[in-house]
Design a protein around this motif. Structure first.
Motif, PDB file in Angstrom:
ATOM      1  N   ILE A 425       0.838  -1.201   0.000  1.00 27.37           N
ATOM      2  CA  ILE A 425       0.000   0.000   0.000  1.00 27.37           C
ATOM      3  C   ILE A 425       0.871   1.248   0.000  1.00 27.37           C
ATOM      4  O   ILE A 425       0.612   2.219  -0.727  1.00 27.37           O
ATOM      5  CB  ILE A 425      -0.938  -0.020   1.220  1.00 27.37           C
ATOM      6  N   PHE A 426       1.927   1.240   0.820  1.00 30.68           N
ATOM      7  CA  PHE A 426       2.854   2.381   0.877  1.00 30.68           C
ATOM      8  C   PHE A 426       3.466   2.643  -0.496  1.00 30.68           C
ATOM      9  O   PHE A 426       3.520   3.791  -0.961  1.00 30.68           O
ATOM     10  CB  PHE A 426       3.946   2.074   1.904  1.00 30.68           C
ATOM     11  N   LEU A 427       3.911   1.590  -1.174  1.00 29.00           N
ATOM     12  CA  LEU A 427       4.557   1.754  -2.478  1.00 29.00           C
ATOM     13  C   LEU A 427       3.575   2.240  -3.529  1.00 29.00           C
ATOM     14  O   LEU A 427       3.916   3.070  -4.386  1.00 29.00           O
ATOM     15  CB  LEU A 427       5.183   0.431  -2.908  1.00 29.00           C
ATOM     16  N   ALA A 457      -5.187  10.872  -6.419  1.00 24.88           N
ATOM     17  CA  ALA A 457      -4.580   9.870  -7.289  1.00 24.88           C
ATOM     18  C   ALA A 457      -4.138   8.651  -6.492  1.00 24.88           C
ATOM     19  O   ALA A 457      -4.337   7.497  -6.926  1.00 24.88           O
ATOM     20  CB  ALA A 457      -3.387  10.487  -8.028  1.00 24.88           C
ATOM     21  N   GLY A 458      -3.517   8.884  -5.331  1.00 20.45           N
ATOM     22  CA  GLY A 458      -3.109   7.765  -4.490  1.00 20.45           C
ATOM     23  C   GLY A 458      -4.293   6.946  -4.007  1.00 20.45           C
ATOM     24  O   GLY A 458      -4.249   5.710  -3.999  1.00 20.45           O
ATOM     25  N   ALA A 459      -5.382   7.629  -3.604  1.00 17.07           N
ATOM     26  CA  ALA A 459      -6.582   6.937  -3.131  1.00 17.07           C
ATOM     27  C   ALA A 459      -7.215   6.124  -4.253  1.00 17.07           C
ATOM     28  O   ALA A 459      -7.671   4.986  -4.042  1.00 17.07           O
ATOM     29  CB  ALA A 459      -7.580   7.943  -2.575  1.00 17.07           C
ATOM     30  N   ALA A 460      -7.251   6.694  -5.478  1.00 18.34           N
ATOM     31  CA  ALA A 460      -7.825   5.971  -6.615  1.00 18.34           C
ATOM     32  C   ALA A 460      -7.001   4.724  -6.933  1.00 18.34           C
ATOM     33  O   ALA A 460      -7.550   3.655  -7.242  1.00 18.34           O
ATOM     34  CB  ALA A 460      -7.888   6.892  -7.826  1.00 18.34           C
ATOM     35  N   ALA A 461      -5.677   4.856  -6.855  1.00 18.48           N
ATOM     36  CA  ALA A 461      -4.821   3.698  -7.103  1.00 18.48           C
ATOM     37  C   ALA A 461      -5.057   2.603  -6.063  1.00 18.48           C
ATOM     38  O   ALA A 461      -5.065   1.409  -6.387  1.00 18.48           O
ATOM     39  CB  ALA A 461      -3.352   4.128  -7.098  1.00 18.48           C
ATOM     40  N   LEU A 462      -5.272   3.009  -4.814  1.00 21.89           N
ATOM     41  CA  LEU A 462      -5.551   2.026  -3.759  1.00 21.89           C
ATOM     42  C   LEU A 462      -6.881   1.315  -3.993  1.00 21.89           C
ATOM     43  O   LEU A 462      -7.002   0.105  -3.782  1.00 21.89           O
ATOM     44  CB  LEU A 462      -5.563   2.713  -2.392  1.00 21.89           C
ATOM     45  N   LEU A 463      -7.889   2.065  -4.440  1.00 26.68           N
ATOM     46  CA  LEU A 463      -9.187   1.446  -4.723  1.00 26.68           C
ATOM     47  C   LEU A 463      -9.062   0.418  -5.844  1.00 26.68           C
ATOM     48  O   LEU A 463      -9.619  -0.678  -5.771  1.00 26.68           O
ATOM     49  CB  LEU A 463     -10.206   2.519  -5.091  1.00 26.68           C
ATOM     50  N   GLY A 464      -8.310   0.795  -6.898  1.00 23.95           N
ATOM     51  CA  GLY A 464      -8.124  -0.138  -7.998  1.00 23.95           C
ATOM     52  C   GLY A 464      -7.360  -1.381  -7.572  1.00 23.95           C
ATOM     53  O   GLY A 464      -7.724  -2.505  -7.954  1.00 23.95           O
ATOM     54  N   ALA A 465      -6.313  -1.196  -6.772  1.00 27.33           N
ATOM     55  CA  ALA A 465      -5.535  -2.343  -6.301  1.00 27.33           C
ATOM     56  C   ALA A 465      -6.355  -3.211  -5.359  1.00 27.33           C
ATOM     57  O   ALA A 465      -6.223  -4.444  -5.361  1.00 27.33           O
ATOM     58  CB  ALA A 465      -4.264  -1.855  -5.608  1.00 27.33           C
ATOM     59  N   THR A 466      -7.212  -2.602  -4.544  1.00 28.68           N
ATOM     60  CA  THR A 466      -8.078  -3.366  -3.644  1.00 28.68           C
ATOM     61  C   THR A 466      -9.040  -4.241  -4.432  1.00 28.68           C
ATOM     62  O   THR A 466      -9.270  -5.415  -4.086  1.00 28.68           O
ATOM     63  CB  THR A 466      -8.866  -2.412  -2.726  1.00 28.68           C
ATOM     64  N   TRP A 467      -9.606  -3.679  -5.488  1.00 26.87           N
ATOM     65  CA  TRP A 467     -10.538  -4.446  -6.313  1.00 26.87           C
ATOM     66  C   TRP A 467      -9.831  -5.624  -6.984  1.00 26.87           C
ATOM     67  O   TRP A 467     -10.374  -6.721  -7.106  1.00 26.87           O
ATOM     68  CB  TRP A 467     -11.151  -3.537  -7.371  1.00 26.87           C
ATOM     69  N   GLY A 468      -8.588  -5.394  -7.412  1.00 30.53           N
ATOM     70  CA  GLY A 468      -7.876  -6.451  -8.129  1.00 30.53           C
ATOM     71  C   GLY A 468      -7.234  -7.492  -7.232  1.00 30.53           C
ATOM     72  O   GLY A 468      -7.259  -8.690  -7.543  1.00 30.53           O
ATOM     73  N   LEU A 469      -6.663  -7.055  -6.096  1.00 28.47           N
ATOM     74  CA  LEU A 469      -5.895  -7.963  -5.249  1.00 28.47           C
ATOM     75  C   LEU A 469      -6.654  -8.446  -4.023  1.00 28.47           C
ATOM     76  O   LEU A 469      -6.298  -9.453  -3.423  1.00 28.47           O
ATOM     77  CB  LEU A 469      -4.589  -7.277  -4.806  1.00 28.47           C
ATOM     78  N   ARG A 470      -7.646  -7.680  -3.588  1.00 20.58           N
ATOM     79  CA  ARG A 470      -8.453  -8.008  -2.412  1.00 20.58           C
ATOM     80  C   ARG A 470      -7.586  -8.250  -1.186  1.00 20.58           C
ATOM     81  O   ARG A 470      -6.738  -7.439  -0.860  1.00 20.58           O
ATOM     82  CB  ARG A 470      -9.378  -9.180  -2.723  1.00 20.58           C
ATOM     83  N   GLN A 471      -7.780  -9.370  -0.494  1.00 18.54           N
ATOM     84  CA  GLN A 471      -7.075  -9.539   0.775  1.00 18.54           C
ATOM     85  C   GLN A 471      -5.567  -9.656   0.609  1.00 18.54           C
ATOM     86  O   GLN A 471      -4.819  -9.482   1.559  1.00 18.54           O
ATOM     87  CB  GLN A 471      -7.608 -10.759   1.545  1.00 18.54           C
TER      88      GLN A 471
END
Length: 505
Positions: A425-427, A457-471
């Motif tokens: 998440i940090f990266l 932009a950082g928050a949007a990237a986190l949302l996209g990564a959450t949808w793709g990677l989940r837990q």
């Protein structure tokens, strides 16, 4: 093995929800107050106040012998023991306050500023008041009265903020900070007194009281050593560099400490009392350590990345012009937000288990590293002190988590494993926010727009990564807790009662 009290997980969730609501409401208030006062007061005035408060913070645990923490941690207490401990703490804090008033001029040995002694004498009178409010709040903490605690803290903080701003607008200078300081203590005591039913009983000194004072003595030692960890850099900067550099450093430090401080209030008001109730259940505490560490890392590591990248914009937007010297210390200290928050969580477990002297040893090492590092780092100004503080904070974090793991039998592998997702998440935030900021700065965009766009932009990237990677991104434990929070989790065990065995974070 003694089992933990029934429904402790459910009570802990209730406390986390109320504390979460308190943070959501209180964080904008604190930032707005800081932004307004930074435009009404000078860096020197903030530095003078910080110099005086450091002495008060050192004397506070000594004045009460940390009886409030002992009241929360003890498994059982009689009304007579509580009465004795309360009278003892109030009397001791009054004596310490009087000694500070009489010897206020001695503070000039550390801070060569004529205003500091008068300010110190005025603040010394807060010690008995803070002891009274602390004892009353301790009763609520012991009862796990989380709703009442959160409302009390929120209301007192709001009125204190308005008091400081009003006095500053009227030209009160540094005394605006003193007025807000007292308003917070008075209102906490007032609201807590309305919520606590006091009974007049005859004080009694027995074995129960001696155990309580022993725990309080160990906690006092830990807190006084922790003073040098939290304020040792203030003392070095104030005495070696002066009030104005201390003003810049203290504002950067306060901004960085806002979120850890509020989460620290969650640990102090919610987790420490709950863990004290469950101190005999090692399995419960092991799971609490993993879930809490993973959640803390997932919440704070993005803030570390944003603070590092957007330090100039944060300082300009929140503090206004004339605060440029606070930018570099802010960026350096922002890397320690996770460590500053995480160690509080671990400390709440060690504290609840009663290992106050082991905690004191860690605090002593931390304080020594802060002071020695600050003395060395001061050669390069407040940025050098910030680097030394960050290094000391990391070492303390490692020491304290090692102590916590040994105390409750947690494995090092599990502890390291819960950091994998939050590190990703940090990266993600770092590599997303940095180019967006660079591009907008090159275009000449105003700081507020740069700040909003880079965070978005950082928050949007986190949302996209959450949808793709989940837990796999957030970690299995935190992901499971998130699904529970939105009602999308079904226990694999039929008949399992939701909430009783969960660890709120």
């Amino acid at each position: 093995m003694t089992s933990r009290p029934p429904n402790i997980g459910r009570r802990l969730k209730v406390g986390a929800k109320w504390s979460g609501a308190e943070i959501v409401l209180n964080l904008p208030l604190r930032l707005a107050t800081l932004a307004i006062l930074a435009r009404l007061l000078s860096p020197t005035e903030f530095g003078i106040f910080a110099a005086a408060v450091t002495v008060i913070e050192l004397a506070r645990p000594l004045g009460s012998l940390s009886v409030d923490h002992a009241l929360v941690q003890s498994k059982s207490l009689s009304a007579e023991t509580v009465a004795f401990a309360s009278l003892f703490a109030i009397g001791l804090s009054s004596i310490v306050a009087l000694l500070i008033v009489i010897n206020a001029d001695a503070v000039r040995l550390l801070y060569d500023d004529p205003e500091v002694p008068d300010l110190l004498a005025a603040l010394a009178l807060s010690l008995p008041l803070s002891t009274v409010s602390g004892l009353l709040l301790a009763v609520l903490r012991r009862k796990l009265a989380f709703r009442e605690l959160s409302i009390t803290v929120l209301l007192s903080s709001a009125v204190a903020a308005m008091t400081s701003v009003a006095v500053a607008v009227l030209g009160g200078g540094v005394w605006a900070l003193v007025a807000g300081y007292y308003a917070d203590l008075v209102l906490r005591a007032f609201f807590a007194l309305r919520l606590v039913r006091l009974r007049l009983v005859r004080p009694r000194l027995g074995d129960e009281a001696r155990r309580l004072l022993r725990f309080g003595g160990g906690t006092t030692l830990s807190l006084m050593l922790n003073f040098w960890a939290l304020h040792g850099d203030y003392v070095v900067i104030g005495s070696a560099l002066g009030a104005k550099p201390l003003g810049f450093y203290s504002r950067a430090y306060q901004l960085i400490s806002t979120v850890p401080g509020m989460l620290g209030n969650l640990h102090n008001m919610v987790l420490f009392p709950a863990f004290s109730r469950a101190q005999s259940d090692r399995t419960y505490l092991q799971r609490a350590l993993l879930v809490g560490t993973e959640a803390t890392a997932a919440l704070t590591l993005p803030l570390c990345a944003w603070g590092l990248v957007l330090g100039p914009e944060v300082i300009v937007v929140l503090l206004g012009p004339g605060w440029d010297e606070a930018i570099l210390p802010f960026q350096i200290l922002s890397l320690g937000v996770y460590f500053r928050t995480g160690y509080r969580f671990a400390a709440s477990i060690v504290w609840a288990k009663g290992r106050v002297f082991a905690l004191s040893a860690c605090q002593g090492i931390y304080g020594l590293l802060i002071v020695v590092g600050a003395v060395i780092g001061a050669r390069w100004g407040i940025a050098g002190v910030a680097v030394a503080t960050l290094v000391a904070l990391f070492v303390f974090y490692v020491l304290l988590y090692g102590l916590t793991a040994r105390t409750i039998g947690a494995s090092l592998g599990s502890f390291l494993g819960v950091h994998v997702g939050p590190s990703a998440i940090f990266l993600i935030v770092l590599v997303t926010a940095a180019p967006v900021r660079w591009w907008l700065v090159e275009l000449g965009a105003p700081p507020a727009l740069v700040l909003i766009a880079a965070v978005g932009a950082g928050a949007a990237a986190l949302l996209g990564a959450t949808w793709g990677l989940r837990q796999r991104l957030w970690g299995e434990l935190v992901y499971e807790q998130g699904l529970r929070a939105v009602g999308r989790y079904t226990s694999p065990l039929k008949g399992e009662e939701e909430g009783d065995d969960d660890v709120g974070t």
